[in-house]
Design an enzyme around this catalytic site. Structure first.
Site, short mmCIF file in Angstrom:
data_model
loop_
_atom_site.label_atom_id
_atom_site.label_comp_id
_atom_site.label_asym_id
_atom_site.label_seq_id
_atom_site.Cartn_x
_atom_site.Cartn_y
_atom_site.Cartn_z
N SER A 10 0.81 -1.23 0.00
CA SER A 10 0.00 0.00 0.00
C SER A 10 0.84 1.27 0.00
CB SER A 10 -0.94 0.01 1.21
OG SER A 10 -0.19 -0.07 2.41
N GLY A 47 -2.04 -4.25 1.16
CA GLY A 47 -2.19 -5.46 1.96
C GLY A 47 -1.22 -6.57 1.62
N ASN A 75 3.88 -5.15 5.77
CA ASN A 75 2.75 -5.93 6.29
C ASN A 75 3.23 -7.19 7.01
OD1 ASN A 75 0.54 -4.25 5.51
ND2 ASN A 75 0.97 -4.84 3.40
N ASP A 158 -5.57 7.29 9.37
CA ASP A 158 -5.30 5.97 9.97
C ASP A 158 -3.96 5.92 10.70
OD1 ASP A 158 -3.37 5.68 7.95
OD2 ASP A 158 -4.47 4.12 6.87
N HIS A 161 -0.66 5.11 6.83
CA HIS A 161 -0.34 5.35 5.42
C HIS A 161 0.00 6.82 5.18
CE1 HIS A 161 -2.80 1.64 5.29
NE2 HIS A 161 -1.88 1.31 4.39
#
Length: 183
Positions: A10, A47, A75, A158, A161
């Site tokens: 991402s 992801g 991740n 969030d 990111h």
């Protein structure tokens, strides 16, 4: 025209942003400004893990790759995947690229996770990227998110990111290494 493939998650895809704000697009703008004949291909998938990358890398190797920027692993760290497993997966991706394009130049983007996690995991995770770069004799970006992680004003709500301003820093970190690799 030569191709630069950005293969990541991402962070590379520019999660939550328009494509032109993702750092690979910002790199393309710098290349265009210098009138270099390179085309950036953004193969970021939100992801994605290193294991997922092993399974999807070959579909991106149909067009000649001159420079391969490997930016996977964040991740894995967030999910606590053993550092050894992440390292093996990233090595498999490098091997697949080298098998198909032995002359391709490779850059590894380092990732880190907070030291607040118990045990040695954070240190092992941080070290695996540098060790892979040394083992494979490839260029290395020490920490793609340096100066961005934990900075509220550089991240989306969030807190994970990068926003458009944060992506500019990712582009700066990448360009500092990529510029030396470009011919």
């Amino acid at each position: 025209m030569k191709n630069i493939l950005f293969f990541g998650d991402s962070l590379t895809a520019g999660y939550g942003l328009v494509a032109s704000q993702a750092y690979p697009s910002l790199i393309q703008q710098r290349i265009d400004a210098k009138e270099l004949s390179y085309k950036v291909i953004n193969a970021g998938l939100s992801g994605d893990t290193s294991a997922g990358g092993v399974h999807r890398v070959e579909r991106w190797l149909h067009d000649k790759i001159d420079i391969f920027v490997l930016a996977l692993g964040a991740n894995d760290g967030l999910r606590g995947i053993p550092a050894r497993e992440t390292s093996q997966n990233l090595q498999t991706i490098i091997n697949k690229v080298r098998h198909k394009y032995p002359e391709a130049k490779i850059i590894i983007s380092g990732m880190e996770i907070p030291d607040i996690l118990p045990g040695r995991y954070a240190a092992e995770f941080r070290a695996l990227f540098r060790e892979l770069a040394l083992k494979n004799n490839v260029s290395f970006i020490p920490f793609l998110l340096e100066g961005v992680v934990g900075m509220r004003h550089l991240n989306l709500p969030d807190g994970v990111h990068p926003n458009a301003e944060g992506q500019k820093l990712l582009a700066n970190h990448t360009w500092a290494v990529l510029e030396r690799v470009l011919e």
